[in-house]
Design an enzyme around this catalytic site. Structure first.
Site: not given
Lengths: 506, 156
Positions: A229, A355, A429-430, A432
Site C-alpha cells: 500500500y 525480506n 515487520h508488521g 502478521g
C-alpha cells in the site's frame, strides 16, 4: 515428522520471561540450536492455538504451525545463536514469516535459503515526511488520495509509467538507487536514509534469468497488490521526542507518506528459479532438512553464490521501485499544493527491508563472527553508534518502520543494544496474518470494511474493492500488540505512532 | 507462441475448482475425471484469482510447454509457465486450457491456452499471484473411481 499430543509438545516449550518463550532441542528432529519466540499474552494464545490445531489426530493436508517452522530452521546446517520468531510470526513457506536466523559464513557447511528471504525479495517500507499538518491535508484529502492513486500504478496487471527498456533494467539491477539518482528520480540524500544506501554491490544481473527480467520490466514503478500500500498518515503520538526530532518529526498532526512494496514479479521469479536450482544442489550435496520447502544451498556453492547475486539484483530492483513511487508521490503532492517537493520538505525518513539476507558482523559467545543473516518478515534494528546506520541516526539508533494493516496504525521504532544482543539486531515487520484469506472472504463483507474506513475518516482508493476484506484489520494480529511486545522485550523501542488518513491499495 | 484456433464449436469447460484455506496464501483445488483435466482446472483456478473470468472473452490462443523431473515438478512448472504468460508479454488471462500432450514418462506437457490479454478497465483486478509453491502440494489419483485431484498453494 514427530507426531505428539499437544501436551507432549508443550513440554518442549518454556516461558522464560513475560515476553519470550524458549523452544528446546528435540521439538523437531536434528535441531542444531534452540529456538525462541516473542509474544505477549494475546499473541501467545494465537501462537499456541495454531500449534494445538496442528496436533489434531488424523489431520491431513494442512500446514506447519509457525512454532514448528522456527524449530525446523534451527535444524539447518551452520545456524548460530537461536532461530528467532518475532511477535508478528505466522506460518509461511519453509521459514515462517517473522522468523530470523543467522548462519556462520566461516563454516563451509552453512547454507543460504531463499525461503528465509521470501518470494518478495527486499519487500520493505519507506517513510517520507512533509512539513504539512493534518489541517492542511484534511480539506483536500479525497483529491490527494485520488491523485496518488492516479500517479502510482496499483494492483494486478498494472504497468509502470517510468520509461524503461531492457538496457535500463540491466543498469538499474546493477546500480539500485544510484540508477534512480542518475536518472533524476530521487534526491542524493534519499540514499543516505536507506539500508545499504539503496544498492547492494554484489548484484549481478547476469545471474538472473531472462524470465525474471521479462516479468520485472513492465512492473518497475508499480505498487503491486496483496498487503502492499501507499498511505498518507499523520503523527498520532510521539513516545520519544528527541529521536523523532532527529527524523524531522516535530509534533502530533504532522503528515507523512508510507510506501510498502517490494521487487514485484522480478523478485518472485528470482526466488522461484533459485528454489528449483537448490532442490538439485541439495540432492547433490546431501543436505538434509526437516521440510522439503526449506530448500537451501551451501553459501559457498555455485547455487548459493548465484542466488546471493541474483537476490542482490532483486533488492536493487525493489529500491528502484520504491524510489520511482517516491518520485510519483512527490509529484502528486507538489501538484496538489502547488509548490515543489523541496518546499514540502519531502525527505525520506528511512527505508527498511524486511525480506532479505545480508552479511553482517555480530558477537556470538563473546567473539565477533561474520554471519549471513536471514530476515523474513523481520526488520533490521541496529542500535545507536552502529557503523552501518547513517550519521543522522547514529545517536538515536536505526529507525524501524512497522506498517500496520489497512485502516489501523503504523509505528516507527528505533534499534536497541539489547536487540543487537538477543535477536541479531532484528525486530518485527508488521501485524502478521491471523485469519486465512479465504476465511476473511467468507466472514467479512467488503462493503462493511469500506464503510467502516469511511466512518473513521479514512479516504480509500483500491484497485480490487472486492478483496479488501482479505486485508481488513480483522484478518490480522493487532499491530499494537506486536509493537508493544517488541518494546517490552527491549528488542526495539517505540518512537512514533502514525494513523492513516488515506489508503491506496492494489 | 501464438497459434490459430477456430471459434466454431468452442466450448468452455465446466468449473471443477475451488479455493481452500491457508493463513497467508491460497490453496487451489482442481479436480476431474483425468489427471489432465485436474491440471487444466487448477490452471484456470489460478487465473480466476487474478481477475473475474466472466469478464474475459476468448480472442487468442497461445501454446506453452512445461517439463518436470516428477509429477509434482511438472505441475509446478506448468503453473509457472501459465503465470509467466500472464506476467509478461502477451499478458494473457486464460479462460480455458487444453492440454494436448501429457507425457507421464518424460513428464512433459503441451497446452493450448485460450483467452485474451489483461486490460485494465475491462478486467476487474483480483489478487496478484507471486509464485507457485510445493507447499502441501498433493496429487491424488484414484484410478478405480476415475477421480483425480490436485492441491497447490500459490503465494500471494
Amino acid at each position: 515428522m514427530v507426531v505428539r499430543s499437544y501436551n507432549d509438545e508443550l513440554k518442549y516449550l518454556e516461558k522464560v520471561s513475560d515476553h519470550c518463550w524458549r523452544i528446546k532441542k528435540g521439538f523437531q528432529p536434528n535441531m542444531n540450536v534452540e529456538g525462541c519466540f516473542y509474544v505477549n499474552s494475546r499473541l501467545e494464545r494465537l501462537m499456541l492455538e495454531e500449534l494445538k490445531n496442528s496436533c489434531r489426530p488424523g489431520a491431513v493436508g494442512g500446514f506447519l504451525p509457525g512454532v514448528k517452522q522456527i524449530a525446523n530452521v534451527a535444524a539447518l546446517p551452520g545456524i548460530v545463536g537461536r532461530s528467532i520468531g518475532l511477535p508478528d510470526i505466522h506460518s509461511g513457506y519453509g521459514f515462517a514469516i517473522g522468523n530470523m536466523a543467522a548462519f556462520d559464513m566461516d563454516d563451509p557447511l552453512s547454507v543460504v535459503s531463499p525461503g528465509g528471504v521470501g518470494f518478495d525479495i527486499n519487500c520493505g517500507v519507506r517513510l517520507l515526511r512533509t512539513n504539512l499538518y493534518e489541517k492542511d491535508v484534511q480539506p483536500v484529502k479525497e483529491q490527494l488520495a485520488q491523485s496518488l492513486f492516479d500517479h502510482i500504478p496499483v494492483g494486478v496487471g498494472s504497468k509502470g509509467i517510468i520509461p524503461m527498456n531492457a538496457r535500463d533494467l540491466e543498469e538499474a539491477l546493477e546500480m539500485g538507487m544510484d540508477w534512480s539518482l542518475r536518472e533524476g528520480y530521487v534526491w542524493a540524500e534519499d540514499k543516505e536514509h536507506c539500508e545499504e544506501y539503496g544498492r547492494m554491490l554484489n548484484a549481478d544481473p547476469a545471474k538472473v534469468s531472462m524470465r525474471a527480467k521479462k516479468r520485472g520490466l513492465p512492473q518497475l514503478g508499480t505498487l503491486g497488490a496483496g498487503n502492499h500500500y501507499a498511505e498518507i498518515q499523520v503523527v498520532d503520538e510521539i513516545y520519544d521526542k528527541w529521536s523523532a526530532s532527529k527524523m524531522g518529526i516535530e509534533e502530533k498532526g504532522q503528515v507523512v507518506v508510507m510506501i510498502h512494496s517490494g521487487s514485484r514479479g522480478f523478485g518472485h521469479q528470482v526466488a522461484t528459479d533459485a528454489l528449483v536450482q537448490m532442490e538439485k544442489a541439495m540432492k547433490r550435496d546431501k543436505i538434509e532438512t526437516n521440510d522439503r520447502q526449506l530448500a537451501c544451498a551451501r553459501i559457498n556453492s555455485v547455487e548459493g553464490q548465484d542466488y546471493l547475486k541474483a537476490m542482490a539484483a532483486a533488492a536493487n530492483f525493489a529500491w528502484v521501485n520504491r524510489s520511482s513511487m517516491t518520485f510519483l508521490t512527490r509529484q502528486a503532492f507538489a501538484k496538489m499544493f502547488n509548490t515543489t517537493p523541496d518546499d514540502l520538505d519531502m525527505h525520506v525518513i528511512y527505508d527498511v527491508s524486511h525480506n532479505i539476507a545480508k552479511v553482517e558482523n555480530h558477537m556470538v559467545d563473546g567473539k565477533e563472527r561474520k554471519l549471513l543473516v536471514h530476515r523474513k518478515g523481520s526488520t533490521r534494528a541496529f542500535p545507536p553508534h552502529h557503523p552501518l546506520i547513517p550519521v543522522d541516526y547514529q545517536l538515536t539508533g536505526q529507525p524501524v518502520l512497522v506498517g500496520g494493516t489497512m485502516g489501523t496504525c503504523s509505528y516507527v521504532l528505533t534499534g536497541t543494544e539489547q536487540g543487537m544482543k538477543e535477536t541479531f539486531g532484528s525486530t518485527c515487520h508488521g501485524a502478521g496474518r491471523a485469519l486465512s484469506r479465504a476465511k476473511s472472504r467468507r466472514n467479512i463483507d467488503y462493503k462493511e470494511v469500506l464503510e467502516k474506513l469511511d466512518q473513521i475518516g479514512i479516504a480509500i482508493r483500491v484497485a480490487s474493492p472486492k478483496l479488501v476484506m482479505e486485508e481488513a484489520p480483522e484478518s490480522y494480529k493487532d499491530v499494537t500488540d506486536v509493537v508493544d511486545t517488541c518494546h517490552a522485550a527491549g528488542i526495539s523501542k517505540k518512537c512514533i505512532k502514525l494513523r492513516p488518513i488515506a489508503v491506496i491499495k492494489g | 507462441m501464438e497459434v490459430e484456433f477456430s471459434k466454431d464449436n468452442f466450448l468452455l469447460p465446466e468449473m471443477k475448482y475451488e479455493y481452500l484455506d491457508h493463513t497467508a496464501d491460497v490453496q487451489l483445488h482442481g479436480w476431474g475425471t483425468s489427471l489432465k483435466e485436474a491440471f487444466e482446472q487448477c490452471g484456470v483456478a489460478m487465473f480466476g484469482y487474478m481477475t473475474e473470468l466472466e469478464y474475459v472473452s476468448v480472442e487468442q490462443c497461445f501454446e506453452i510447454e512445461a517439463k518436470g523431473d516428477d509429477l509434482e515438478g511438472l505441475l509446478f512448472h506448468f503453473l509457472d509457465e501459465l503465470l509467466f504468460l500472464f506476467s509478461a508479454e502477451p499478458y494473457l488471462v486464460c479462460k480455458k486450457l487444453e492440454i494436448t500432450k501429457f507425457d507421464m514418462e518424460t513428464f512433459e506437457i503441451s497446452c493450448r491456452c485460450y483467452g485474451e490479454p489483461f486490460e485494465l478497465g475491462k478486467h476487474p483486478q483480483g489478487t496478484e499471484v507471486k509464485a507457485i509453491t510445493y507447499s502441501a502440494m498433493q496429487i491424488v489419483q484414484d484410478t478405480t473411481a476415475n477421480h483425480y485431484e490436485v492441491f497447490v498453494i500459490i503465494d500471494i
